[in-house]
Structure formats: structure tokens, C-alpha cells
Design a protein around this motif. Structure first.
Motif, PDB file in Angstrom:
ATOM      1  N   ASP A   6      -9.093  -0.607   7.363  1.00 41.71           N
ATOM      2  CA  ASP A   6      -9.109  -1.738   6.428  1.00 41.71           C
ATOM      3  C   ASP A   6      -7.679  -2.215   6.192  1.00 41.71           C
ATOM      4  O   ASP A   6      -6.871  -1.487   5.612  1.00 41.71           O
ATOM      5  N   ARG A   7      -7.383  -3.400   6.614  1.00 40.00           N
ATOM      6  CA  ARG A   7      -6.015  -3.895   6.493  1.00 40.00           C
ATOM      7  C   ARG A   7      -5.598  -4.102   5.029  1.00 40.00           C
ATOM      8  O   ARG A   7      -4.412  -4.244   4.739  1.00 40.00           O
ATOM      9  N   TYR A   8      -6.571  -4.144   4.124  1.00 43.28           N
ATOM     10  CA  TYR A   8      -6.277  -4.352   2.699  1.00 43.28           C
ATOM     11  C   TYR A   8      -6.420  -3.078   1.865  1.00 43.28           C
ATOM     12  O   TYR A   8      -6.395  -3.133   0.640  1.00 43.28           O
ATOM     13  N   SER A   9      -6.556  -1.938   2.536  1.00 45.39           N
ATOM     14  CA  SER A   9      -6.713  -0.686   1.802  1.00 45.39           C
ATOM     15  C   SER A   9      -5.476  -0.399   0.953  1.00 45.39           C
ATOM     16  O   SER A   9      -4.349  -0.653   1.386  1.00 45.39           O
ATOM     17  N   PRO A  10      -5.643   0.136  -0.257  1.00 45.44           N
ATOM     18  CA  PRO A  10      -4.485   0.443  -1.099  1.00 45.44           C
ATOM     19  C   PRO A  10      -3.707   1.669  -0.625  1.00 45.44           C
ATOM     20  O   PRO A  10      -2.547   1.844  -0.982  1.00 45.44           O
ATOM     21  N   THR A  11      -4.352   2.540   0.174  1.00 46.56           N
ATOM     22  CA  THR A  11      -3.681   3.761   0.666  1.00 46.56           C
ATOM     23  C   THR A  11      -4.058   4.003   2.128  1.00 46.56           C
ATOM     24  O   THR A  11      -5.138   3.602   2.597  1.00 46.56           O
ATOM     25  N   TYR A  12      -3.150   4.704   2.806  1.00 45.68           N
ATOM     26  CA  TYR A  12      -3.400   5.100   4.198  1.00 45.68           C
ATOM     27  C   TYR A  12      -2.893   6.527   4.402  1.00 45.68           C
ATOM     28  O   TYR A  12      -1.975   6.974   3.718  1.00 45.68           O
ATOM     29  N   ALA A  59       0.857  -1.188   0.000  1.00 47.37           N
ATOM     30  CA  ALA A  59       0.000   0.000   0.000  1.00 47.37           C
ATOM     31  C   ALA A  59       0.893   1.237   0.000  1.00 47.37           C
ATOM     32  O   ALA A  59       2.116   1.141   0.168  1.00 47.37           O
ATOM     33  N   THR A  60       0.293   2.388  -0.192  1.00 49.81           N
ATOM     34  CA  THR A  60       1.060   3.641  -0.174  1.00 49.81           C
ATOM     35  C   THR A  60       0.525   4.552   0.918  1.00 49.81           C
ATOM     36  O   THR A  60      -0.648   4.489   1.309  1.00 49.81           O
ATOM     37  N   LEU A  61       1.412   5.427   1.389  1.00 46.30           N
ATOM     38  CA  LEU A  61       1.095   6.345   2.481  1.00 46.30           C
ATOM     39  C   LEU A  61       1.096   7.765   1.926  1.00 46.30           C
ATOM     40  O   LEU A  61       2.088   8.207   1.358  1.00 46.30           O
ATOM     41  N   TYR A  62       0.000   8.466   2.071  1.00 45.75           N
ATOM     42  CA  TYR A  62      -0.073   9.817   1.505  1.00 45.75           C
ATOM     43  C   TYR A  62      -0.029  10.913   2.563  1.00 45.75           C
ATOM     44  O   TYR A  62       0.117  12.084   2.254  1.00 45.75           O
TER      45      TYR A  62
END
Length: 580
Positions: free
Chosen positions: A425-431, A384-387
Motif C-alpha cells: 500500500d503506497r499510502y500505508s503509515p508504516t512499513y 510514513a515510518t519504518l519499523y
């Protein structure tokens, strides 16, 4: 050597005359050198004739006529035999081997062979077509045609063999007599061990005499045979061959999945099956089987080819690699390890799931940093990516029923959450990476918060121990036996409550599945054993933990029974846990 039909006839006549003249010529008597030279010339002429192929022009013309539906004469059928895998441009690249007229044509060849009227060179042409089949370029319907061709060769070979007698025979026919399996399903098996060792002496002679092109299916089958042969090797020898086997699979990938299935299952039988980095990096590649973490999402479906134990072995390799990569590459970049790699490595065998979350800065660094680029490549589809922060990376891992979030820079605590009450959501594409999601435990909701002050390891181990999370060696010793029935668990004191209700970290957690449980462990085990891939994961300990049932197939019948017994479904883990 390629010849037109008329040229073949002329060559045969000339050869017969030459041989007759040689037999009647007595002037060579007493001169062995001349006799040997003439004999070699005659032998070469015979082999050229006996292995001659029709001209490319004649073969192509016959293939085109056949695909156009024209009726072929005897000469055209003879020349077509060697061109069954010839792509015809006028028919959009289709080949005779995939035609719906193939069955009738092969029937003609079989009848001719049975009657003893099939020209031996025509049968050789069929053999040439058999070995010229290229599975990488073939269309779907052509594979069945190739299988039919192989069956024809098997059926008619005795006729050709018997009719050739014991006199001088063509080299290709002699090779088939020595290696009859060449026209069977096990064509490459007898050459596998030598091929692994790099010895192609015998194989090259066969390739030259029979005529096996580099694009042939045979080379792909040989790689699969080599992999299957390696299974019988002792562990040390088998492991030593893995790099070469991977190189062979890469070069001849038609049976890649079958080969990898064999390799992985054999490696899993090695005691302890330590991480094999080259095997791991190849099989989890985005163009191969992909990351095993994606199996549950229905993306990396190739992992369904192997038993659950094999999948878990590679998953453990990936989890361990993620942990080390995160602290060695990402956290170390910010001098923020603080002993975290060594600390979490003590729990390695209990980590069942991991996820890397890259900051935008890390993604940009991948352009110039090879280690980061390779790390991101291995995690394609899983990371995932962190914004919310440009230079902070995060690492999520699951141990038992807990989700733990670590960060890559100093000044950031690690958070331990109950997976059943997880608020992101542990499967989220972004956090975002802040208290909105990954760090919501800063305010409330975390089972514990690990602050990396001096000597933090001792306090962290204590807090984790209160939740029933102990280092691998300790966990093995303290885990309750699987055969203990839930009814016989002694109830000590009432469970204490936490933010999410009764806590599994409580010393009395096992009592929640005690006397009132409507099932026994024996009954549970008998039920679960009926379902392929399902298994019990009993994580109850004196200080907490739950009784889980994993069912990768998510069978509805098993689910109904578990629900009737008081189990609940945990979306966070995609598994059943006892909630009595």
C-alpha cells in the motif's frame, strides 16, 4: 477623549462661550502671535468636541441594556452607537452587533439621519463601531451585523456630509471626504501600494483622525489589498515583494486563504515558475494549506481553491524538495548518495508523486538536528515510518506508471515496480522495509532492480529507458504528439509478457490501443474537456507507456464513458488508463 452625556453638553456650552468671547475681543489686534495661539486653542477644542466619545461606563451600560431587551431612550441610543462591538460580560461576551434587535436599531439611526436629526457625534460613534470590528474575536452571527452597519454608513453618509457644509469640520469627517472608500468594500485598496513599500504616512493620519484600532478588520483587508495590488507588478518586482507579503499575511491572517490563492496563481504565470522556497514552505505548513500530496486523500482541501496547474506547480516544488532533502540530508548522513541525487534530478519533471519514509533513528534525531526536524515538519500527514530497520530511510517516487523505491544507505538497491500491480500500500503509515513490502522485488515482481555499483548510472539509465523512462530533455523530444489518434498507431510486433502481463516497456506497447480502439483521440479530448479539472496524460512512447485520463473530481459520468471505451481504474494512481 471620553465624556458623559451631561459633560458633553457642558463642554459644548463652554466652547460656544469661548468662541464668542474670542470674536468680541479686539485686544489681540496687532498681535499675530496671540491671535494664532488663541486660534489654535479654539481649533483643538473644536476637534476634541467634534470627535468626543461617550464615557466607557455610559457606553457599556447602554450596550448591556440593549442586550437585555430594554427599551432605550434617545441618550442611550446615542451612546450605544460607539459600543456596537463592545463585548458584554453579563451576556457571556456577546456584542450588540450580533443581536437580533440590531436591524431595528440601525433603522432608527437611518430614519434620524434622513430627517436631519441624527447628531453628528452619534454618526461618528457608528463609524467607531464600524472600525472596531475584530474578525478574529467576532462570533459567526456578528459578521452580518457588521455588513449591515457598513450599509447604514454608506446610506446615511450623504446626509451627514451635506449637513456639515463647507465650514470647519472634524478631522474624521474631512478624512472621509478625502477617502470615501473607507466605508466601502474596497476600503483599503488605495493604500495598498504604499503599505507594501512600508510608507504609512497618509495612513497614520487617517488612523489617528478616524480612530482605527490595531485589532480592526481594516488591517486584514489592507493585507489582502496589498496582495491583489502586487499582481499587477512586473515579474521581478512581484517576486521581490513575496517575503514581505508573506510576513503581512502571517501578521493579519483573516484573509489568508484569499491572499495565498492570489499569490500562487500570479506566481504560476511566471515563465518556468521556479521553486520559491519561502512561499512553498509557508503554504505547505501544517497550519496553513498543508502538503499538496494530501489533496487526493481529502485532507488538504484548501488546494481545491486553486486551478490544477497551480496545485501541480507546488506539488512539483514539494517533490523536488523531497528528492533533494532525502539525498542531501538523509542519504548523505550515511555517505550513501553515490551520485543518486544528480541521477534522479535528470527525471525531476516527470516525478508526479513522492513520499518520505523515516526510520525510528531519524525520528529521534529530529530532536537535535534542525534540518531533519524541519524536513519532518514539512511532511506532517504525508510521511510514513519504518519499523523493520532502525537506521534506513526510504524514498518512494512515481514516474509515469512506475513506482520507484530508493534507500538511504549503501548496500540497498533501488526497485522499480509497475504501479498497477504494486504489492504494498503506497499510502500505508508504516512499513517493515524488507522483502515483506518495499523490497519484495528482491525475489520477484520488480520491473528492474538498480544496484549502485561503480558506474551504475549508465546501466540504470538503460534499464529505465527500456521501460520508457527517459531523462526530462530526452522525454520531451520523444513523446508522441497529443493529437495522434489511437486508431492510426502502427502495430509492429506482439507485446511480450512480463510478471504482470503485457509490459508497457515493450517497443510494441502502443499497439495495444491501435485499430480496435472504440474511440478516437478527438472524441476522447472532446469528452474530457466537459469535466472541470480532468485532462489527458498521454505517456505512450515508442518503447512503452500508457494513455491516462486524470479526473481529480472522479465524475461518475466520465467514468462510465471511459469504462465503456475500455479504460480501467488504477487505484495506485487514482486515474484511468486505457487497457485495450
Amino acid at each position: 477623549m471620553q465624556l458623559g452625556t451631561d459633560a458633553l453638553a457642558r463642554l459644548k456650552t463652554a466652547l460656544d462661550r469661548k468662541l464668542a468671547a474670542f470674536r468680541s475681543d479686539y485686544t489681540g489686534l496687532g498681535q499675530p502671535a496671540l491671535v494664532e495661539k488663541a486660534s489654535d486653542q479654539a481649533r483643538r477644542a473644536f476637534q476634541e468636541y467634534a470627535s468626543a466619545r461617550p464615557s466607557a461606563h455610559d457606553a457599556y451600560a447602554s450596550a448591556l441594556a440593549f442586550l437585555r431587551g430594554q427599551e432605550l431612550d434617545e441618550s442611550q441610543r446615542d451612546t450605544l452607537a460607539s459600543a456596537l462591538n463592545q463585548p458584554v460580560a453579563e451576556r457571556r461576551g456577546t456584542r450588540p452587533i450580533g443581536s437580533d434587535r440590531l436591524a431595528a436599531l440601525l433603522g432608527y439611526y437611518q430614519d434620524e439621519a434622513a430627517a436631519g436629526t441624527l447628531w453628528r457625534l452619534t454618526w461618528f460613534g457608528l463609524l467607531v463601531s464600524y472600525f472596531s470590528y475584530d474578525p478574529l474575536s467576532a462570533q459567526e452571527n456578528e459578521h452580518n451585523g457588521w455588513l449591515s452597519l457598513r450599509q447604514l454608513l454608506v446610506t446615511t453618509w450623504p446626509y451627514i456630509d451635506n449637513a456639515s457644509g463647507k465650514a470647519t469640520v472634524p478631522e474624521w469627517l474631512a478624512a472621509l471626504r478625502r477617502h470615501p472608500a473607507l466605508i466601502s468594500e474596497t476600503a483599503a485598496d488605495e493604500f495598498a501600494d504604499r503599505y507594501i513599500a512600508g510608507d504609512r504616512t497618509t495612513l497614520d493620519l487617517i488612523v489617528e483622525s478616524v480612530g482605527i484600532p490595531e485589532s480592526s478588520w481594516f488591517w486584514h483587508a489592507l493585507v489582502l489589498s496589498a496582495v491583489k495590488s502586487s499582481v499587477s507588478y512586473a515579474d521581478e518586482r512581484f517576486v521581490a515583494q513575496i517575503p514581505r507579503l508573506i510576513a503581512l499575511i502571517k501578521s493579519r491572517p483573516v484573509f489568508r486563504d484569499e491572499a495565498l490563492e492570489t499569490l500562487l496563481e500570479r506566481y504560476c504565470r511566471i515563465p518556468g515558475h521556479p521553486v520559491h522556497h519561502e512561499l512553498r514552505d509557508y503554504v505547505v505548513g501544517k497550519d496553513v494549506w498543508r502538503n499538496p500530496k494530501l489533496k487526493a486523500a481529502g485532507i488538504a482541501t484548501a488546494w481545491n481553491r486553486v486551478p490544477d496547474t497551480v496545485w501541480r506547480m507546488v506539488l512539483q516544488w514539494v517533490n523536488e524538495g523531497n528528492l533533494r532533502d532525502f539525498f542531501d540530508v538523509l542519504a548523505a548522513r550515511n555517505s550513501a548518495d553515490e551520485g543518486r541525487l544528480a541521477f534522479w534530478s535528470r527525471y525531476m519533471q516527470q516525478i508526479s508523486w513522492t513520499r518520505l519514509i523515516f526510520s525510528s533513528e531519524t525520528v529521534l534525531l529530529a530532536r537535535s538536528n534542525r534540518e531533519i526536524r524541519e524536513l519532518i515538519a514539512r511532511e506532517v500527514g504525508a510521511y510514513a515510518t519504518l519499523y523493520g530497520n532502525k537506521n534506513i530511510d526510504a524514498f518512494i517516487m512515481q514516474i509515469g506508471e512506475y513506482i520507484i523505491v530508493e534507500f538511504s544507505t549503501t548496500g540497498n538497491a533501488a526497485y522499480v515496480y509497475d504501479s498497477a500491480t504494486l504489492q504494498f500500500d503506497r499510502y500505508s503509515p508504516t512499513y517493515h522495509g524488507g522483502t515483506e513490502d518495499l523490497r519484495y522485488g528482491f525475489r520477484a515482481g520488480a520491473r528492474c532492480r538498480i544496484i549502485h555499483n561503480a558506474g551504475w548510472q549508465s546501466s540504470a539509465a538503460y534499464e529505465l529507458g527500456r521501460l520508457g523512462i527517459r531523462p526530462d530533455d530526452d522525454a520531451k523530444q520523444s513523446r508522441l504528439p497529443r493529437h495522434v489518434s489511437v486508431e492510426t498507431r502502427p502495430e509492429k510486433t506482439p507485446p511480450r509478457s512480463g510478471p504482470g502481463g503485457p509490459t508497457s516497456a515493450s517497443p510494441t506497447a502502443p499497439s495495444r490501443v491501435a485499430a480496435q480502439a472504440p474511440f478516437s483521440m478527438a472524441a476522447l479530448e472532446a469528452e474530457v474537456e466537459q469535466y472541470i479539472g480532468a485532462y489527458i496524460d498521454d505517456r505512450r512512447q515508442a518503447t512503452g507507456g500508457r494513455l491516462w485520463v486524470e479526473d481529480p473530481q472522479q465524475d461518475m459520468a466520465l467514468g462510465r464513458q471511459l469504462r465503456a471505451w475500455g479504460f480501467k481504474w488504477a487505484n495506485s494512481r487514482s486515474a484511468w488508463y486505457y487497457a485495450g
